[in-house]
Design a protein around this motif. Structure first.
Motif, short mmCIF file in Angstrom:
data_model
loop_
_atom_site.label_atom_id
_atom_site.label_comp_id
_atom_site.label_asym_id
_atom_site.label_seq_id
_atom_site.Cartn_x
_atom_site.Cartn_y
_atom_site.Cartn_z
N ASP A 46 0.82 -1.29 -0.03
CA ASP A 46 0.02 -0.14 -0.14
C ASP A 46 1.01 1.18 0.12
N VAL A 47 1.38 1.90 -1.21
CA VAL A 47 2.21 2.59 -1.39
C VAL A 47 1.64 3.93 -0.66
N LEU A 48 0.51 4.29 -1.00
CA LEU A 48 -0.20 5.61 -0.65
C LEU A 48 -0.22 5.72 0.92
N ALA A 49 -0.37 4.68 1.65
CA ALA A 49 -0.36 4.53 3.21
C ALA A 49 1.00 4.76 3.58
N GLY A 50 1.90 4.21 2.69
CA GLY A 50 3.22 4.33 2.88
C GLY A 50 3.81 5.82 2.96
N ALA A 51 3.33 6.51 2.00
CA ALA A 51 3.72 8.08 1.80
C ALA A 51 3.12 8.79 2.69
N CYS A 52 1.85 8.62 3.17
CA CYS A 52 1.34 9.51 4.25
C CYS A 52 2.12 9.32 5.64
N ALA A 53 2.66 8.09 5.88
CA ALA A 53 3.32 7.88 7.14
C ALA A 53 4.83 8.38 6.99
N VAL A 54 5.56 8.47 5.71
CA VAL A 54 6.85 9.09 5.65
C VAL A 54 6.38 10.85 5.65
N LEU A 55 5.50 11.34 5.12
CA LEU A 55 5.27 12.75 5.39
C LEU A 55 4.83 12.92 6.81
N GLN A 56 4.17 12.12 7.55
CA GLN A 56 4.03 12.33 9.01
C GLN A 56 5.23 12.59 9.65
N ILE A 57 6.35 11.51 9.45
CA ILE A 57 7.50 12.08 10.35
C ILE A 57 8.58 12.97 9.74
N ALA A 58 8.28 13.26 8.41
CA ALA A 58 9.39 14.24 8.15
C ALA A 58 9.26 15.46 8.54
N ARG A 59 8.03 15.74 9.06
CA ARG A 59 7.57 16.67 9.69
C ARG A 59 8.50 17.34 11.21
#
Lengths: 280, 280, 280
Positions: free
Chosen positions: C45-58
């Motif tokens: 699930d690439v989109l769920a992964g993308a959301c989790a990456v955005l979450q922590i890059a902040r």
């Protein structure tokens, strides 16, 4: 800094893993680095634990201490073990969780001293009250002889994992593990490179085709066979969960058929490796 | 190196735990060691969180900082707390998650300063935007008075956990928690050693027999009672999940019957311990 | 000490995460600090992964290395990427998992050199045999040019996330993610503060009311809308799981209605931020 890994069936919903981490840092005599393998081994599933331990022993640096706890006999008289193999240490109850490690050609084994008295009345948490302390001491400078006595591999509990049968035209192994993706991991080593295109992989009546380099060589949802992370043959569906789709369970027959005769391979495939030569 | 543990209901599927880890290391003024307790507390289940915090406070070294977040009132005016007990620090919303910690005889409490302004417009992630920063500062040298004001235990939110009733021939407590293995953890302390063989443990109408030293003293799948990791009496099935089998839930009655009279024990069993004397 | 985070879909039940951790520490040329984001991204699930990456890059400090692996094309010819954005590094397969990161104004991209030969015959574990090694080297001193070549963002795989439509009286976005609590996270930025009280948030036919500062401004189990952790509008039930209750899934329409006209906002809301100005 010395590394200590954790492989358990404690799950991640209670405070058990945290309590073990606390016991380790409280009983270490120096800095120690805790890295998880997994805590989601199904309760008391020693074979799943053994697979997870084998998986990580392939990659960690020398002198890592692996604390491995799946312990159906907790509180009984089963022994505690220390094993040295592949230049790493393993601390575990003698439950079979070190099955694959004990198979390694350079494996040596000791029996942990019985646990010292603690202030707790609990008798069901040897992970916290015994193994964590022993592993912390071993990782931070205690010589193995200070925490354990001589022991022999023949005295250790072992799992019953049948050796595959290698006919010229047919290898017959079994399903060792099904993973998070629903991939079906077998006990069969990789056939020679020249035999992979014409090989045919079967799990029960289901055909997964030849052995390929990538899931994506077949269409989405299509069956595919590859060489998996333990250097054994796997069967999968590209982008889907084969084990669930086909109702495959551990212990089922897993076969490879060859149109041309193939010489018998070494088994298990990881056994030939020692120390620095481990694969990944 | 200072240790900071995490106990939350954030789950492990989103980026929330990662975001909190990032906020901690970004706001720490020195090296800090992050060790997880659990993030799988059921959403908003403050009592399960309180049990997990109690579990690990028994083992971690002095001056560990425990960041504990189960926070149904996030965004409201509920206070943030700092507690010192058992020579350790606890940072948490005033939700009841520190219930057992506030019971400890040496517990002292402060109220966290309100959160500083951040660049985010989010109002629902106090774990990241408030508590993580406070815990990081406390762990890396901020005196407690720089981040919190005096407060009293009487002002803190508490859970409703009935004190057991201790008759001479019958102790009546309740189920405090059911764990990953399906073990049933009670609020009842261990009876005296000489009373354990003849004691009889009941959960509802189900008999779990006397109090034994190991699950394996009974056959596979058979009922058994032991002293569990919190120093309370547990009921289990050897190698199986008692709570699921018998449909046992938190709050149900948990009883021990004694043929000979038994003196009332101290309760809760962990309350007598202070600082260095904690059990495990 | 340099920080390396892990975001994967490996799950926590097998030895895969442990094997990757081992490969990282074995191939690092100095101390490295491993911190998990999540390993429970649903398989592929690439989109769920993308959301989790955005979450922590902040939240992570500058120069953190984020290893991000959701890789449906493992073993194929898809590229490996290194991205620099928000003063941090990202190492990932070119699967779309860095979608939001590639959108950042300061993003730069390189293509990882092809993997070196290893002693394993496995072809399905690029996380262990390729990306872990590259990330470990980047984190411990290898210049990016030593592990990767120039590449352009236009060559990278992207996800299809429709830009919301911003009418004066109606913003129409979609559900980006539903989280562990059952909260419904949208693609819509926060409306101006003065428009929040009179705004009305809808997911399909369900009304979640105005945009509030806290879940607890409504009764238990009642619908509520807030500004969530990604600085987008969320819909929830106070203390319950809205996504499950209402059967809401990713991609559904998520709307805000305004009685007074509202100017179109910048979108995506995190794109305006660069480097040090990231929000939390």
């Amino acid at each position: 800094m010395v590394i200590l890994t954790l492989t358990t069936d404690f799950g991640l919903s209670d405070g058990y893993v945290g309590a073990v981490r606390g016991a380790i840092v409280a009983h270490a005599s120096g800095d120690i680095r805790l890295l998880d393998n997994t805590h989601q081994i199904p309760p008391q599933d020693v074979l799943a634990g053994a697979c997870a331990v084998l998986q990580i022993a392939r990659t960690f640096p020398d002198d890592t201490v692996h604390l491995c706890i799946v312990d159906p006999g907790v509180g009984s008289t089963r022994a505690g073990l220390v094993v040295r193999a592949w230049e790493q240490w393993f601390v575990a109850p003698d439950s079979g969780i070190l099955h694959f490690i004990l198979d390694l050609p350079d494996a040596r084994v000791w029996r942990l001293h019985e646990p010292e008295a603690t202030a707790t009345e609990a008798t069901t948490f040897a992970g916290r009250d015994w193994f964590a302390r022993a592993a912390a001491r071993l990782a931070t400078g205690s010589p193995v002889d200070a925490i354990a006595d001589a022991y022999t591999i023949d005295e250790c509990a072992r799992l019953n994992i049948p050796q595959p049968v290698f006919h010229e035209h047919r290898w017959v192994g079994q399903v060792l593990h099904t993973d998070r993706y629903g991939n079906i991991i077998s006990t069969l080593p990789p056939p020679p490179a020249e035999a992979r295109d014409t090989a045919r992989v079967f799990v029960g009546e289901y055909l997964f085709g030849p052995i390929r380099a990538a899931y994506s060589e077949v269409g989405h949802n299509k069956p595919v066979a590859t060489i998996g992370s333990l250097d054994t043959v796997e069967a999968a569906l590209n982008g889907a969960a084969a084990a669930r789709r086909f109702g495959v369970r551990r212990g089922q027959t897993f076969e490879i058929l060859f149109p041309e005769p193939v010489a018998p391979p070494q088994w298990p495939p990881w056994q030939r490796l020692t120390g620095k030569s481990r694969p990944a």
